[in-house]
Design an enzyme around this catalytic site. Structure first.
Site: not given
Length: 554
Positions: A98, A199
């Site tokens: 991520d 993200d």
């Protein structure tokens, strides 16, 4: 048709806090994850997407990062992480991390320095403004509720946070910030990772001046999102990131992008534009939202889902690439949301899987989805951990909503539905931990768990395995064109995929009652998979799914 390994892959998302605990502290960790890699290999997974494991105060479960190049103590050490990467690669799988760079934690050294004085060299790493008439610099609301601005007494200024006040937004206008981020990304890629899930990456460019937005009736703050979603310099930043970092490696990139359209998606993912491989869009995830957003419950209408998924399939037919998902760490469990997790648990879970996995794009499986984990209904708000859920509860109480009404919304839509521990077996705490789990286990773990599913040849787990095998076996599943069938049928979602002389017919009864269709028109040929044993019936049974392969003459 440009082929690529990430187009042919199936991705599995691990939310580490809830995946597997190895040391009994009640929190999932890297060694726990290593212990379950053979399970993922057996499922047939190609790529693991690992949600954040970086150092973090955990205000938003790891999405508030205080050190991008270190591992959170609760998850283990960098040595554990290096072992994980090695073990993933040893099994022929890939690992993507991520990337959370719209904001950092307020405990990151950059922000600690930035708030120490207006003259500090890190001040411009973040977005600061003075107040207006004793109030916030503008009327934007945070995505987690409340204002998007937090007053900092020490320097008599406000900083912008589109999420929690412990997640100050980074200032992408500052080239030094961008350079720091690219160096950090390169550092991870040099360690051997296979890509990034990014993200809210389309939030990084804000409109100059940060203007006020219209406040909707009954709301205290405006959305502001039209001034930071897909902002004026977003493509410049992503092309720069691609040039400086991404293009140097054979990797997979997926951008989480709320509020994106197919037209924008093509700009983000067209090979010739050198930005990202694919995006996560959210349109289909909002089809059961009422006028006041996700907590305002509304029934999903099949015609809306057909229109939406088909639009994305056809619009990205020749340019760009789709990501396919119904579940992730921010969404409720799909079998509870769109299926029937009681009477037709297996049938509806496998129907939803068929509908998604036979489409064009890269499928994502979220932990526990592959054996049918469901939503949870905790007795008290005190049992919930998600910051968004707790903020909603407090605000709804303030607005005078009843406890019953508030909890009904939470039971349907809370992010904690996805975050209860993975149910590995029917032992204490579902085999997740020998200690006290950080969030309660769903009480249905005695019936719904991985061990039982693996032992039952007719289970949801083995159905997912078969779907993954079909994607590897038939190129038409990956690269075939898409055509919606039976567009006006109120209960059936059917479509055709075509590649060369092969046609794939996918027929799904979306509801818990029988549905009648003229099967001769949409089938024929070889039945590749079905979620019922006897398949020669003329009507579709509750939540029935069938996939037929037709080989036409060359």
């Amino acid at each position: 048709m440009q082929k690529a390994w990430w187009k042919e892959s199936v991705v599995y998302q691990v939310y580490p806090r809830s995946f597997m605990d190895s040391n009994g502290d009640g929190i999932g960790d890297l060694q726990g994850m290593i212990s379950k890699l053979d399970y993922l290999k057996e499922l047939g997974i190609d790529v693991i997407w690992l949600s954040p494991v970086y150092r973090s105060p955990n205000d938003d479960n790891g999405y508030d990062i205080s050190d991008y190049q270190d591992i959170m103590d609760e998850f283990g050490t960098m040595k554990d992480w290096e072992q994980l990467l090695k073990e993933v690669h040893n099994r022929g799988m890939k690992l993507i991390m991520d990337l959370v760079v719209n904001h950092s934690s307020d405990e990151h050294k950059w922000f600690v320095e930035a708030r120490s004085s207006k003259a500090n060299k890190y001040r411009d790493y973040y977005i600061w403004r003075s107040g207006k008439d004793g109030k916030e610099p503008n009327n934007w609301g945070s995505n987690f509720g409340g204002s998007a601005w937090e007053y900092d007494e020490q320097t008599d200024d406000y900083f912008l946070h589109l999420f929690s006040k412990k997640q100050p937004d980074l200032n992408w206008e500052n080239p030094v910030v961008r350079k720091e981020i690219y160096q950090m990304m390169t550092w991870w890629l040099e360690k051997g990772i296979d890509g990034f899930r990014m993200d809210v990456i389309n939030f990084i460019s804000k409109v100059e001046g940060l203007p006020d937005d219209e406040v909707k009736p009954g709301k205290k703050y405006a959305s502001g999102s039209k001034y930071y979603r897909n902002g004026p310099k977003i493509h410049d930043y992503l092309q720069e990131m691609n040039k400086e970092v991404l293009s140097q490696y054979d990797i997979m990139t997926v951008g989480e992008m709320p509020g994106v359209t197919p037209e924008l998606a093509k700009l983000y993912t067209d090979d010739d534009r050198h930005e990202l491989n694919m995006i996560f869009q959210f349109e289909h995830m909002g089809l059961d939202n009422g006028a006041n957003g996700k907590w305002d419950l509304k029934e999903l209408h099949l015609k809306d889902l057909k229109a939406n998924l088909s639009k994305w399939q056809t619009e990205l037919e020749h340019s760009g690439w789709n990501s396919l998902y119904f579940n992730n760490h921010d969404q409720p469990r799909s079998v509870s949301r769109f299926g029937d997790d009681k009477q037709y648990h297996r049938e509806s879970a496998t129907m939803l899987a068929t509908l998604l996995h036979m489409m064009k794009g890269t499928p994502y499986i979220y932990q526990g989805e592959e054996f049918g984990m469901t939503n949870v209904s905790f007795a008290s708000i005190d049992d919930y951990r998600d910051i968004e859920t707790l903020n909603f509860y407090a605000e709804a109480k303030e607005q005078g909503q009843s406890e019953e009404q508030i909890m009904a919304s939470i039971y349907e839509k809370s992010r904690d539905n996805a975050r209860t521990p993975v149910q590995w077996d029917d032992s204490d705490n579902a085999g997740f931990t020998s200690g006290e789990p950080w969030i309660q286990v769903n009480p249905n773990y005695k019936k719904v768990n991985a061990k039982q599913a693996m032992e039952d040849p007719g289970s949801i787990f083995h159905f997912y395995r078969k779907l993954i095998q079909l994607r590897k076996q038939y190129e038409v599943v990956v690269y075939g064109s898409y055509h919606l069938l039976l567009e006006d049928h109120p209960e059936v979602f059917a479509y055709k995929r075509t590649l060369g002389h092969q046609e794939l017919y996918v027929i799904c009864n979306f509801y818990g009652k029988p549905a009648t269709i003229d099967l001769d028109k949409v089938s024929g040929g070889q039945l590749l998979i079905s979620n019922y044993k006897e398949t020669e019936t003329k009507e579709l049974r509750p939540y029935e799914a069938r996939v037929y392969l037709v080989e036409n003459q060359r």
